[in-house]
Motif scaffolding. Structure first.
Motif, PDB file in Angstrom:
ATOM      1  N   MET A  79       0.804  -1.221   0.000  1.00 49.71           N
ATOM      2  CA  MET A  79       0.000   0.000   0.000  1.00 49.71           C
ATOM      3  C   MET A  79       0.839   1.274   0.000  1.00 49.71           C
ATOM      4  SD  MET A  79      -3.496  -0.716   2.162  1.00 49.71           S
ATOM      5  CE  MET A  79      -2.809  -1.332   3.693  1.00 49.71           C
ATOM      6  N   ARG A  80       2.069   1.197   0.476  1.00 53.95           N
ATOM      7  CA  ARG A  80       2.906   2.396   0.539  1.00 53.95           C
ATOM      8  C   ARG A  80       3.218   2.962  -0.845  1.00 53.95           C
ATOM      9  NH1 ARG A  80       8.926   0.419   2.359  1.00 53.95           N
ATOM     10  NH2 ARG A  80       9.258   2.675   2.220  1.00 53.95           N
ATOM     11  N   PHE A  81       3.060   2.129  -1.893  1.00 55.26           N
ATOM     12  CA  PHE A  81       3.393   2.577  -3.244  1.00 55.26           C
ATOM     13  C   PHE A  81       2.163   2.853  -4.114  1.00 55.26           C
ATOM     14  CE2 PHE A  81       7.018  -0.287  -2.086  1.00 55.26           C
ATOM     15  CZ  PHE A  81       7.934   0.724  -1.876  1.00 55.26           C
ATOM     16  N   LEU A  82       0.965   2.713  -3.535  1.00 54.23           N
ATOM     17  CA  LEU A  82      -0.250   2.870  -4.338  1.00 54.23           C
ATOM     18  C   LEU A  82      -0.734   4.317  -4.409  1.00 54.23           C
ATOM     19  CD1 LEU A  82      -2.248  -0.311  -3.250  1.00 54.23           C
ATOM     20  CD2 LEU A  82      -0.942   0.055  -5.358  1.00 54.23           C
ATOM     21  N   GLY A  83      -0.343   5.128  -3.453  1.00 54.48           N
ATOM     22  CA  GLY A  83      -0.733   6.537  -3.475  1.00 54.48           C
ATOM     23  C   GLY A  83      -2.238   6.709  -3.549  1.00 54.48           C
ATOM     24  N   GLY A  84      -2.682   7.602  -4.451  1.00 54.75           N
ATOM     25  CA  GLY A  84      -4.106   7.885  -4.591  1.00 54.75           C
ATOM     26  C   GLY A  84      -4.846   6.907  -5.478  1.00 54.75           C
ATOM     27  N   HIS A  85      -4.190   5.831  -5.896  1.00 62.03           N
ATOM     28  CA  HIS A  85      -4.811   4.864  -6.812  1.00 62.03           C
ATOM     29  C   HIS A  85      -5.441   3.674  -6.080  1.00 62.03           C
ATOM     30  CE1 HIS A  85      -2.876   7.000 -10.109  1.00 62.03           C
ATOM     31  NE2 HIS A  85      -1.713   6.897  -9.470  1.00 62.03           N
ATOM     32  N   ILE A  86      -5.410   3.698  -4.746  1.00 58.44           N
ATOM     33  CA  ILE A  86      -5.811   2.508  -4.004  1.00 58.44           C
ATOM     34  C   ILE A  86      -7.289   2.167  -4.202  1.00 58.44           C
ATOM     35  CG2 ILE A  86      -6.252   3.799  -1.851  1.00 58.44           C
ATOM     36  CD1 ILE A  86      -5.134   1.299  -0.382  1.00 58.44           C
ATOM     37  N   ASN A  87      -8.177   3.161  -4.197  1.00 59.59           N
ATOM     38  CA  ASN A  87      -9.610   2.879  -4.370  1.00 59.59           C
ATOM     39  C   ASN A  87      -9.894   2.333  -5.762  1.00 59.59           C
ATOM     40  OD1 ASN A  87     -10.168   3.804  -1.761  1.00 59.59           O
ATOM     41  ND2 ASN A  87     -10.475   5.906  -2.440  1.00 59.59           N
ATOM     42  N   PHE A  88      -9.219   2.902  -6.760  1.00 61.26           N
ATOM     43  CA  PHE A  88      -9.376   2.437  -8.138  1.00 61.26           C
ATOM     44  C   PHE A  88      -8.945   0.975  -8.249  1.00 61.26           C
ATOM     45  CE2 PHE A  88      -7.708   1.859 -12.469  1.00 61.26           C
ATOM     46  CZ  PHE A  88      -8.820   2.215 -13.212  1.00 61.26           C
ATOM     47  N   LEU A  89      -7.808   0.635  -7.631  1.00 58.55           N
ATOM     48  CA  LEU A  89      -7.304  -0.734  -7.679  1.00 58.55           C
ATOM     49  C   LEU A  89      -8.263  -1.694  -6.986  1.00 58.55           C
ATOM     50  CD1 LEU A  89      -5.066  -2.834  -8.214  1.00 58.55           C
ATOM     51  CD2 LEU A  89      -4.058  -2.162  -6.019  1.00 58.55           C
ATOM     52  N   ILE A  90      -8.733  -1.326  -5.805  1.00 61.15           N
ATOM     53  CA  ILE A  90      -9.639  -2.205  -5.054  1.00 61.15           C
ATOM     54  C   ILE A  90     -10.898  -2.504  -5.859  1.00 61.15           C
ATOM     55  CG2 ILE A  90     -11.181  -2.290  -3.039  1.00 61.15           C
ATOM     56  CD1 ILE A  90      -8.961  -0.839  -1.464  1.00 61.15           C
ATOM     57  N   CYS A  91     -11.484  -1.472  -6.441  1.00 59.53           N
ATOM     58  CA  CYS A  91     -12.721  -1.674  -7.207  1.00 59.53           C
ATOM     59  C   CYS A  91     -12.477  -2.530  -8.448  1.00 59.53           C
ATOM     60  CB  CYS A  91     -13.315  -0.320  -7.600  1.00 59.53           C
ATOM     61  SG  CYS A  91     -13.951   0.630  -6.192  1.00 59.53           S
ATOM     62  N   ASN A  92     -11.355  -2.314  -9.124  1.00 57.13           N
ATOM     63  CA  ASN A  92     -11.039  -3.129 -10.301  1.00 57.13           C
ATOM     64  C   ASN A  92     -10.845  -4.595  -9.927  1.00 57.13           C
ATOM     65  OD1 ASN A  92     -11.246  -1.277 -12.349  1.00 57.13           O
ATOM     66  ND2 ASN A  92      -9.070  -0.774 -12.414  1.00 57.13           N
ATOM     67  N   LEU A  93     -10.182  -4.839  -8.817  1.00 59.14           N
ATOM     68  CA  LEU A  93      -9.973  -6.217  -8.371  1.00 59.14           C
ATOM     69  C   LEU A  93     -11.297  -6.885  -8.011  1.00 59.14           C
ATOM     70  CD1 LEU A  93      -6.771  -5.746  -6.175  1.00 59.14           C
ATOM     71  CD2 LEU A  93      -6.937  -7.092  -8.272  1.00 59.14           C
ATOM     72  N   LEU A  94     -12.164  -6.160  -7.321  1.00 57.03           N
ATOM     73  CA  LEU A  94     -13.474  -6.718  -6.975  1.00 57.03           C
ATOM     74  C   LEU A  94     -14.297  -6.994  -8.223  1.00 57.03           C
ATOM     75  CD1 LEU A  94     -14.208  -4.457  -3.889  1.00 57.03           C
ATOM     76  CD2 LEU A  94     -13.946  -6.943  -3.820  1.00 57.03           C
ATOM     77  N   ASP A  95     -14.207  -6.100  -9.216  1.00 56.62           N
ATOM     78  CA  ASP A  95     -14.901  -6.332 -10.496  1.00 56.62           C
ATOM     79  C   ASP A  95     -14.437  -7.634 -11.139  1.00 56.62           C
ATOM     80  OD1 ASP A  95     -16.413  -4.036 -10.343  1.00 56.62           O
ATOM     81  OD2 ASP A  95     -15.124  -2.851 -11.663  1.00 56.62           O
ATOM     82  N   ALA A  96     -13.162  -7.966 -10.935  1.00 58.38           N
ATOM     83  CA  ALA A  96     -12.589  -9.173 -11.538  1.00 58.38           C
ATOM     84  C   ALA A  96     -12.786 -10.411 -10.666  1.00 58.38           C
ATOM     85  CB  ALA A  96     -11.102  -8.955 -11.803  1.00 58.38           C
ATOM     86  N   GLY A  97     -13.515 -10.252  -9.554  1.00 58.97           N
ATOM     87  CA  GLY A  97     -13.834 -11.403  -8.719  1.00 58.97           C
ATOM     88  C   GLY A  97     -12.819 -11.729  -7.642  1.00 58.97           C
ATOM     89  N   TYR A  98     -11.897 -10.803  -7.369  1.00 60.41           N
ATOM     90  CA  TYR A  98     -10.903 -11.028  -6.318  1.00 60.41           C
ATOM     91  C   TYR A  98     -11.403 -10.473  -4.978  1.00 60.41           C
ATOM     92  CZ  TYR A  98      -7.396 -12.190  -9.856  1.00 60.41           C
ATOM     93  OH  TYR A  98      -6.705 -12.780 -10.876  1.00 60.41           O
ATOM     94  N   TYR A  99     -11.244 -11.273  -3.936  1.00 64.67           N
ATOM     95  CA  TYR A  99     -11.442 -10.801  -2.573  1.00 64.67           C
ATOM     96  C   TYR A  99     -10.134 -10.153  -2.124  1.00 64.67           C
ATOM     97  CZ  TYR A  99     -15.334 -14.125  -2.805  1.00 64.67           C
ATOM     98  OH  TYR A  99     -16.455 -14.816  -3.182  1.00 64.67           O
TER      99      TYR A  99
END
Length: 339
Positions: A79-99
């Protein structure tokens, strides 16, 4: 990206610890992976450090929380390297079926979590959904009432908890998890071998002055020693580990399921599993007594808890030994028939 996603969960084998729950709660698309844990996650373990000042025995089930399991697809993101992209990443992963298992987030800021607005505590949990309009995440974890459940919390609070830990140099990560498609059968041989290893354990093999963790059924005797420490005050009431008897109870529930699978596979009567149900019930009673003591101190019930625990251990030992004997007889007869 969708407006709202909520991935389905199944009842996990264990809920005592977050990381135990995550490995089996995510198996909706391939519940057969549960068979791997039933076949291989059998042995109890604890430390000996509580005998000399540590306040928890750190009891756990070997392999029960293994996120390195080859049957799970896992992607880690610091998470230290995700900056302001963390919410975008989480939502994309959930869209792809990842917990998404997370760690290194301060409970104090996460609305609904155990220590919200009470205590700063770097903790973990699992994200299984999002709502873009409400700007919320669906989290699976212990809530403010210490109930393990799904609940919705604000993305803002989650990010505040993450940022608070980063400022303290606590670098958590996101761990995206999805079950692989391989179908897994229950292994009676592996389960019986695991039970045999579990029973190969006593105070001679694991003496109090030994080093390293204690493993096997003797863990019950060490937990009884832990209760002694609570009785005599060596471990203060406010430092007692509230989790230990929940894990023991869950261990018995899973062992019952394992015994039933073995009986079914070997085509033997359910006599042992029927008797083992009383082990589960007694472990549950111990859990409730211990939890009530944690809520309102009653030192008088601690000796009762200790004695019940030792009886549970003895009864379990007798039934599991009988199971191994029955299994051996059946397997030897099958070998004779084949020859």
């Amino acid at each position: 990206m969708k407006k709202r996603v909520e991935l389905p969960l199944i009842e996990p084998l264990y809920k005592t610890y977050h990381h135990y729950s995550f490995t089996t709660a995510v198996l909706y698309e391939n519940p057969t992976i549960r068979n791997w844990f039933l076949s291989n996650a059998i042995n109890l373990s604890c430390n000996r450090k509580f005998l000399s000042g540590y306040t928890t025995p750190e009891i756990f089930v070997v392999n029960a929380g293994d996120l390195r399991n080859d049957l799970l697809e896992i992607i880690r993101y610091p998470m230290r390297f995700l900056g302001g992209h963390i919410n975008f990443l989480i939502c994309n992963l959930l869209d792809a079926g990842y917990y998404i298992h997370f760690c290194g987030v301060d409970d104090y800021y996460v609305n609904g979590k155990t220590w919200y607005k009470e205590r700063h505590f770097s903790h973990n949990g699992m994200i299984c959904g999002y709502d873009r309009e409400k700007k919320e995440y669906c989290i699976y974890a212990y809530d403010k009432n210490w109930v393990y459940k799904k609940f919705w919390t604000s993305q803002k609070g989650f990010n505040r908890g993450k940022d608070a830990m980063l400022k303290k140099g606590v670098y958590g990560d996101l761990c995206a998890v999805k079950p692989k498609a391989e179908k897994i059968e229950f292994s009676t041989n592996a389960a019986l071998k695991g039970i045999e290893n579990y029973l190969d354990s006593d105070l001679n093999k694991y003496p109090e002055d030994g080093e390293g963790n204690v493993k096997g059924i003797v863990v019950h005797e060490y937990i009884a020693k832990y209760v002694d420490k609570l009785i005599n005050g060596d471990i203060p009431y406010n430092k007692m580990d509230r989790r230990i008897f929940r894990l023991i109870w869950e261990h018995k529930k899973v062992m019952l399921e394992r015994i039933e699978r073995i009986e079914e596979h070997l085509k033997i009567s359910n006599e042992i599993s029927d008797k083992y149900k009383s082990v589960v019930s007694e472990a549950d009673m111990i859990r409730v007594l211990y939890a009530s003591h944690h809520m309102k101190r009653r030192d008088s019930i601690l000796p009762i808890i200790k004695n019940k625990l030792l009886r549970v251990m003895q009864h379990e030992k007798e039934l599991l030994k009988l199971l191994l004997e029955r299994a051996k007889e059946v397997m030897e007869n099958e070998t004779l028939e084949l020859s």
